[in-house]
Design a protein around this motif. Structure first.
Motif, mmCIF file in Angstrom:
data_model
loop_
_atom_site.group_PDB
_atom_site.id
_atom_site.type_symbol
_atom_site.label_atom_id
_atom_site.label_comp_id
_atom_site.label_asym_id
_atom_site.label_seq_id
_atom_site.Cartn_x
_atom_site.Cartn_y
_atom_site.Cartn_z
ATOM 1 N N ALA A 20 2.858 2.863 5.472
ATOM 2 C CA ALA A 20 2.137 2.826 4.196
ATOM 3 C C ALA A 20 3.108 2.922 3.021
ATOM 4 O O ALA A 20 2.959 2.199 2.027
ATOM 5 N N GLN A 21 4.077 3.804 3.123
ATOM 6 C CA GLN A 21 5.067 3.936 2.040
ATOM 7 C C GLN A 21 5.881 2.656 1.900
ATOM 8 O O GLN A 21 6.158 2.203 0.778
ATOM 9 N N ALA A 22 6.271 2.046 3.029
ATOM 10 C CA ALA A 22 7.003 0.782 2.990
ATOM 11 C C ALA A 22 6.136 -0.319 2.395
ATOM 12 O O ALA A 22 6.612 -1.148 1.603
ATOM 13 N N ALA A 23 4.853 -0.333 2.762
ATOM 14 C CA ALA A 23 3.929 -1.331 2.217
ATOM 15 C C ALA A 23 3.812 -1.171 0.710
ATOM 16 O O ALA A 23 3.864 -2.153 -0.039
ATOM 17 N N PHE A 24 3.662 0.066 0.248
ATOM 18 C CA PHE A 24 3.543 0.321 -1.181
ATOM 19 C C PHE A 24 4.794 -0.171 -1.912
ATOM 20 O O PHE A 24 4.694 -0.799 -2.967
ATOM 21 N N ALA A 25 5.963 0.093 -1.339
ATOM 22 C CA ALA A 25 7.228 -0.322 -1.957
ATOM 23 C C ALA A 25 7.343 -1.840 -2.058
ATOM 24 O O ALA A 25 8.040 -2.353 -2.944
ATOM 25 N N GLN A 26 6.671 -2.582 -1.170
ATOM 26 C CA GLN A 26 6.721 -4.040 -1.179
ATOM 27 C C GLN A 26 5.704 -4.686 -2.127
ATOM 28 O O GLN A 26 5.750 -5.890 -2.337
ATOM 29 N N LEU A 27 4.805 -3.895 -2.655
ATOM 30 C CA LEU A 27 3.797 -4.442 -3.560
ATOM 31 C C LEU A 27 4.453 -4.863 -4.867
ATOM 32 O O LEU A 27 5.485 -4.306 -5.262
ATOM 33 N N PRO A 28 3.872 -5.839 -5.550
ATOM 34 C CA PRO A 28 4.463 -6.273 -6.825
ATOM 35 C C PRO A 28 4.640 -5.102 -7.788
ATOM 36 O O PRO A 28 3.801 -4.208 -7.867
ATOM 37 N N PHE A 29 5.752 -5.130 -8.515
ATOM 38 C CA PHE A 29 6.087 -4.045 -9.430
ATOM 39 C C PHE A 29 4.950 -3.750 -10.411
ATOM 40 O O PHE A 29 4.600 -2.599 -10.632
#
Length: 138
Positions: A20-29
């Motif tokens: 989930a943390q990795a997914a959040f980090a990959q979301l558009p800025f």
């Protein structure tokens, strides 16, 4: 028979949180900026009180939940609120993921996370789908 899963445990709460943390980090800025201080929690299931409040009898029916005031309903005159929370529920996530059978666990966790954050931002399903696609393509 050589079973590649013979010595592999099921993903833990920590594994789901890491995804989930990795997914959040990959979301558009811009999307992450709009989220503000969202806290991600992972538990095996929603608690009985939450399920009762939502009218859900089967705890496997709830993969995630947004808790907080969505951005469209917030006002500058509101008292300072605590951060919003996104709850992800490991066992329902794993059950639904295995039923799908054609996506990675990381992709499915991203789907649930973006869907729940989408509630926070008041986004349409089309907007949520576009953001999910952007995270996968990055």
């Amino acid at each position: 028979m050589n079973d590649p899963w013979a010595n592999r445990p099921a993903p833990t709460l920590g594994d789901i949180e890491t995804l989930a943390q990795a997914a959040f980090a990959q979301l558009p800025f811009a999307f992450r900026q709009l989220c503000g201080d969202v806290v991600i929690h992972v538990a095996d299931f929603a608690d009985e009180e939450t399920l009762a409040e939502l009218g859900i009898e089967d705890p496997f029916e709830l993969t995630g939940l947004y808790e907080g005031v969505d951005r469209l309903r917030q006002s500058v005159s509101d008292p300072v609120a605590t951060p919003a929370h996104v709850h992800l529920y490991r066992m329902p996530i794993l059950a639904e993921w295995t039923d799908l059978g054609d996506v990675t666990l990381g992709t499915f966790v991203t789907h649930v996370l973006v869907h729940e954050i989408g509630h926070h931002l008041g986004l349409s399903d089309e907007d949520i789908d576009r953001i999910e696609k952007s995270a996968r393509d990055s």
